[in-house]
Design a protein around this motif. Sequence first.
Motif, PDB file in Angstrom:
ATOM      1  N   GLU A  83      44.139  15.982  52.434  1.00 52.90           N
ATOM      2  CA  GLU A  83      42.770  15.497  52.248  1.00 52.90           C
ATOM      3  C   GLU A  83      42.037  15.324  53.578  1.00 52.90           C
ATOM      4  OE1 GLU A  83      42.490  11.983  49.877  1.00 52.90           O
ATOM      5  OE2 GLU A  83      43.981  12.668  48.418  1.00 52.90           O
ATOM      6  N   ARG A 105      50.503  13.822  42.004  1.00 52.35           N
ATOM      7  CA  ARG A 105      49.177  13.217  41.887  1.00 52.35           C
ATOM      8  C   ARG A 105      49.233  11.938  41.054  1.00 52.35           C
ATOM      9  NH1 ARG A 105      45.549  16.111  44.406  1.00 52.35           N
ATOM     10  NH2 ARG A 105      46.035  18.298  44.858  1.00 52.35           N
ATOM     11  N   VAL A 136      40.439   8.776  54.792  1.00 51.61           N
ATOM     12  CA  VAL A 136      41.501   9.103  53.827  1.00 51.61           C
ATOM     13  C   VAL A 136      42.523   7.976  53.758  1.00 51.61           C
ATOM     14  CG1 VAL A 136      43.465  10.645  53.419  1.00 51.61           C
ATOM     15  CG2 VAL A 136      41.225  11.611  53.990  1.00 51.61           C
TER      16      VAL A 136
END
Length: 226
Positions: free
Chosen positions: A72, A21, A96
């Motif tokens: 996502e 992340r 996305v």
Amino acid sequence: MKTAPEAPPPRAPLTRDRVMRAALTLADTQGLDALSMRALGAALGVKAMSLYNHVKDKEDLLDGMVALVVSEIEAPSPAAPWREAMQRRAHSAHGVLMRHPWACGLLMSRVNVSPAMLTYIDATLACLTRAGFSLPMADHAWNAMDCFIYGFTLQRLNFPFAPNEYAAAAAGYLPSLSQAQYPAMHALTVQVATGGHDGLQTLDFGLGLILDGLERLRSVCPAYGA
């Protein structure tokens, strides 16, 4: 009497998910070229070598980032009407990829067999086959849609003008377009420059053409590619 300073809060433990992340954020804010193990370590407040306890190498890092991006995207429900599901899938994927502009190229250039990607493709195939497409035709269908989605997204990301600049840009180019030599382009540019046509390309236009074609194949020849 002096009080002892409060101890700093404990640092969150380094995990593979945290590394991925942080890499995603770095690529989103600074671009993929800025991503290095040293830069990522600095962003996490650790030495670069610490990252190798959680990722094998840069390639593993990129694969993990792509998997996060894919996770996502809204996977289609196999029970949903196929056309509605494919429209939702396309808009979700485009949205996305616009949020992660570096990801489109990686999605097209890497072998991705992450659980996120396999789940996404499997749900797409399930929705299409439930609607009556053969497996080979469903494979052709989702690849045709993704080629368009990726291409449309790349064009949107790289187009040199913002939508509100189209008319002024068209007016600026108009003097260089000979009406005699390029009559169709000249006429179109006049329309854009004067507000008769906004010049904006939409995802739904091209996607609708693809879905219309798939519907005809499904209705006329449902065993196509079987």
